[in-house]
Design an enzyme around this catalytic site. Structure first.
Site, mmCIF file in Angstrom:
data_model
loop_
_atom_site.group_PDB
_atom_site.id
_atom_site.type_symbol
_atom_site.label_atom_id
_atom_site.label_comp_id
_atom_site.label_asym_id
_atom_site.label_seq_id
_atom_site.Cartn_x
_atom_site.Cartn_y
_atom_site.Cartn_z
ATOM 1 N N VAL A 50 50.118 47.032 14.727
ATOM 2 C CA VAL A 50 51.072 47.361 13.501
ATOM 3 C C VAL A 50 52.472 47.228 13.927
ATOM 4 C CG1 VAL A 50 49.481 49.285 12.700
ATOM 5 C CG2 VAL A 50 51.261 49.795 14.576
ATOM 6 N N TYR A 51 52.830 46.911 15.068
ATOM 7 C CA TYR A 51 54.255 46.533 15.295
ATOM 8 C C TYR A 51 54.708 45.272 14.613
ATOM 9 C CZ TYR A 51 54.094 49.766 19.350
ATOM 10 O OH TYR A 51 54.109 51.040 20.097
#
Length: 337
Positions: free
Chosen positions: A61-62
């Protein structure tokens, strides 16, 4: 660089590891963290490897996967010099349906054939732990994942998973990536004794308290214009202002005594805490990285540690607080620190 065993495993990890959340800069949260591109990431990796900081941590998700992509590109040609840690499960859960393709996608983004440490980014209460562990077992047996861990689990969630792994003969979590700092010591109440008892090493995230222990935030002064807290304060762990200032005052005094920076003192304090295997540091610039690397190679005195402990102390919530007071509770189950 000091190397430590990660929990009850044979994996050796550096005391400091690098958090690649600053790579990519996509989205409102991660753009405030940093926007390092591939060229900048290669330079960061150069400095880290030269210092012996061989573990790099990311997550799917970064920056919508851009962090993993940039990290993979930066490590190309020297993959065997590094350990890659990444996380998944925050977006979509940890079912078999999610884990298997999620790992395949992460491997592609990271340009590698294996993930050294895969951590579940959060506990998925909608999926049986047995299903999650079975999927992880398949990934380990296939050689696509070498070690498994958790992140942001409550104590009962972590213990439930460990008990199921033991009962079924499936891979145990050897790491727990958790928030821990001088202004966030809740980790000590339950997760630290659990980790010590069960052989789960802490991978500490946000050791500077979501950017509050950088040395730039002090009593009676406005928040610096360049602080990312203007955009991200509400997304991170909260802290009472007076407690923050009390800790910063103590850090400043000890920084002057040791001729170190405030962040270096804050990180060094963490490095001596029980169960801590590695402290994850981030950096938007080369200078920030070099400064944070100065947290290793020296130690606070016992008296300095005691002063920081006192400045940052807070009464734990029930049922933990009786064990932190003198008397029968404490004698039965003494705290780890």
């Amino acid at each position: 660089m000091e190397y430590r065993t990660l929990g009850r495993s044979g994996l050796k990890v550096p005391a400091l590891s690098f958090g690649a959340g600053t790579f990519g800069g996509q989205g409102p949260l991660f753009s405030a963290w940093g926007d390092t591109d591939v060229a900048g990431a290669r330079r960061i990796v150069d400095i880290a490897l030269e210092a012996g900081m061989t573990l790099f941590d990311s997550a799917d998700v970064y920056s919508n996967g851009a962090s993993e992509e940039i990290l993979g590109a930066a490590l190309e040609g020297r993959r065997d010099q590094a350990l890659i840690s990444t996380k998944l499960g925050l977006n979509g859960g940890t079912s078999r349906q999610r884990l298997i393709p999620g790992v395949e996608a992460a491997l592609k983004r990271l340009r590698t054939d294996r993930i050294d440490l895969l951590q579940l980014h959060a506990f998925d209460g909608t999926t049986p732990v047995e299903e999650t562990l079975s999927a992880l077992d398949d990934l380990v047996r296939a050689g696509k994942v070498l070690y498994v861990g958790a992140s942001n689990f409550a104590g009962w969630e972590l213990m439930k998973s460990l008990a199921a792994a033991d009962r079924l003969g499936l891979p145990r979590y050897v790491a727990h990536q958790a928030y821990y700092s001088l202004i966030g010591r809740d980790y000590e109440w339950e997760l630290m004794p659990l980790g010590a008892d069960q052989g789960v090493g802490a991978m500490v995230w946000s050791p500077l308290g979501w950017g509050r222990l950088t040395g730039k935030i002090r009593r009676g002064q406005p928040l610096p214009e360049q602080s990312r807290l203007h955009q991200t304060a509400d997304a991170g762990p909260p802290v009472d202002d007076e407690r923050l200032y009390r800790v910063v005052d103590a850090l400043d005094a000890i920084a002057a005594e040791t001729e170190k920076t405030t962040p270096q003192v804050a990180i060094n304090w963490l490095l001596r805490r029980p169960t801590v295997s590695s402290v994850i540091i981030g950096a938007r610039t080369e200078e920030q990285l070099r400064q944070n690397l100065g947290a290793v190679g020296w130690s606070l005195t016992a008296q300095q540690v005691a002063r920081l402990d006192a400045a940052s102390a807070v009464t734990p919530a029930y049922p933990y607080y009786p064990y932190w007071r003198e008397g029968g509770f404490r004698a039965l189950n003494p705290p780890r620190v």
